[in-house]
Design a protein around this motif. Structure first.
Motif, PDB file in Angstrom:
ATOM      1  N   THR A 178      17.018   5.379   4.769  1.00  9.30           N
ATOM      2  CA  THR A 178      17.523   4.021   4.973  1.00  9.30           C
ATOM      3  C   THR A 178      16.448   3.000   4.628  1.00  9.30           C
ATOM      4  OG1 THR A 178      16.869   4.021   7.295  1.00  9.30           O
ATOM      5  CG2 THR A 178      19.115   4.720   6.786  1.00  9.30           C
ATOM      6  N   GLY A 179      15.241   3.481   4.454  1.00 15.68           N
ATOM      7  CA  GLY A 179      14.127   2.600   4.119  1.00 15.68           C
ATOM      8  C   GLY A 179      12.814   3.333   4.297  1.00 15.68           C
ATOM      9  N   TYR A 180      11.760   2.562   4.237  1.00 16.42           N
ATOM     10  CA  TYR A 180      10.425   3.147   4.329  1.00 16.42           C
ATOM     11  C   TYR A 180       9.560   2.315   5.259  1.00 16.42           C
ATOM     12  CZ  TYR A 180      12.036   5.756   0.354  1.00 16.42           C
ATOM     13  OH  TYR A 180      12.768   6.583  -0.443  1.00 16.42           O
ATOM     14  N   LEU A 181       8.769   3.003   6.079  1.00 18.48           N
ATOM     15  CA  LEU A 181       7.746   2.342   6.872  1.00 18.48           C
ATOM     16  C   LEU A 181       6.480   2.317   6.034  1.00 18.48           C
ATOM     17  CD1 LEU A 181       8.278   3.926  10.393  1.00 18.48           C
ATOM     18  CD2 LEU A 181       8.784   1.586   9.697  1.00 18.48           C
ATOM     19  N   LEU A 182       5.903   1.135   5.889  1.00 19.54           N
ATOM     20  CA  LEU A 182       4.682   0.960   5.123  1.00 19.54           C
ATOM     21  C   LEU A 182       3.547   0.670   6.103  1.00 19.54           C
ATOM     22  CD1 LEU A 182       6.148  -1.466   2.437  1.00 19.54           C
ATOM     23  CD2 LEU A 182       5.990   1.024   2.297  1.00 19.54           C
ATOM     24  N   PHE A 183       2.496   1.457   6.050  1.00 19.55           N
ATOM     25  CA  PHE A 183       1.364   1.315   6.959  1.00 19.55           C
ATOM     26  C   PHE A 183       0.173   0.743   6.185  1.00 19.55           C
ATOM     27  CE2 PHE A 183       4.037   4.693   8.568  1.00 19.55           C
ATOM     28  CZ  PHE A 183       4.169   4.359   9.903  1.00 19.55           C
ATOM     29  N   PHE A 184      -0.389  -0.341   6.698  1.00 18.72           N
ATOM     30  CA  PHE A 184      -1.500  -1.031   6.060  1.00 18.72           C
ATOM     31  C   PHE A 184      -2.687  -1.090   7.013  1.00 18.72           C
ATOM     32  CE2 PHE A 184       2.376  -2.738   4.262  1.00 18.72           C
ATOM     33  CZ  PHE A 184       2.112  -2.845   2.908  1.00 18.72           C
ATOM     34  N   LYS A 185      -3.875  -1.237   6.428  1.00 16.42           N
ATOM     35  CA  LYS A 185      -5.064  -1.498   7.239  1.00 16.42           C
ATOM     36  C   LYS A 185      -5.967  -2.454   6.466  1.00 16.42           C
ATOM     37  CE  LYS A 185      -8.345   2.033   5.731  1.00 16.42           C
ATOM     38  NZ  LYS A 185      -9.162   3.164   6.105  1.00 16.42           N
ATOM     39  N   ARG A 186      -6.814  -3.157   7.203  1.00 18.66           N
ATOM     40  CA  ARG A 186      -7.851  -3.973   6.584  1.00 18.66           C
ATOM     41  C   ARG A 186      -9.032  -4.039   7.540  1.00 18.66           C
ATOM     42  NH1 ARG A 186      -5.471 -10.174   6.642  1.00 18.66           N
ATOM     43  NH2 ARG A 186      -5.321 -10.364   8.880  1.00 18.66           N
ATOM     44  N   PRO A 187     -10.222  -4.136   6.965  1.00 19.98           N
ATOM     45  CA  PRO A 187     -11.400  -4.171   7.818  1.00 19.98           C
ATOM     46  C   PRO A 187     -11.457  -5.463   8.628  1.00 19.98           C
ATOM     47  CG  PRO A 187     -12.006  -4.220   5.480  1.00 19.98           C
ATOM     48  CD  PRO A 187     -10.524  -4.157   5.564  1.00 19.98           C
ATOM     49  N   ILE A 188     -11.972  -5.337   9.835  1.00 19.71           N
ATOM     50  CA  ILE A 188     -12.223  -6.502  10.679  1.00 19.71           C
ATOM     51  C   ILE A 188     -13.636  -6.967  10.358  1.00 19.71           C
ATOM     52  CG2 ILE A 188     -12.498  -7.335  13.045  1.00 19.71           C
ATOM     53  CD1 ILE A 188     -10.467  -5.199  13.908  1.00 19.71           C
ATOM     54  N   SER A 189     -13.750  -8.235   9.973  1.00 18.20           N
ATOM     55  CA  SER A 189     -15.078  -8.753   9.606  1.00 18.20           C
ATOM     56  C   SER A 189     -15.945  -8.895  10.849  1.00 18.20           C
ATOM     57  CB  SER A 189     -14.949 -10.084   8.876  1.00 18.20           C
ATOM     58  OG  SER A 189     -14.298 -11.022   9.704  1.00 18.20           O
TER      59      SER A 189
END
Length: 103
Positions: A90-101
């Motif tokens: 039915t769809g896709y879960l997209l998982f993202f990350k980014r560094p905390i400065s």
């Protein structure tokens, strides 16, 4: 030397299936299929814009997980029973990350 810290973000991206229109005399009906609209998914300008925005904001896509629903059909034709089942995304879960400065 300290460890790098990250923040995480998750989004759901819906997936559509092709809908066929059937005509019978003056009657018209729409019937969903199990044929995925992959081209529509890939060419969706809103999705492309959102992914570009996330990338510009420093988010890195790290994983994709499909979300599925069960499709079951049961029938009886000429006293011959039949059934089938399948998992349809039915769809896709997209998982993202980014560094905390660090400051």
């Amino acid at each position: 030397m300290g460890h790098q810290k990250f923040e995480y973000h998750t989004e759901f991206s819906p997936f559509q299936y092709i809908v066929r229109t059937k005509k019978l005399f003056m009657f018209k009906s729409e019937e969903p299929t199990t044929e995925p609209d992959t081209q529509g998914f890939l060419e969706d300008p809103e999705r492309q814009q959102r992914l570009s925005q996330l990338g510009s904001d420093g988010w890195e896509l790290i994983s994709v997980q499909p979300v599925v629903r069960g499709e079951v059909q049961i029938g009886n034709q000429n006293a011959q029973s039949w059934a089938y089942g399948m998992a349809l995304p039915t769809g896709y879960l997209l998982f993202f990350k980014r560094p905390i400065s660090r400051e």
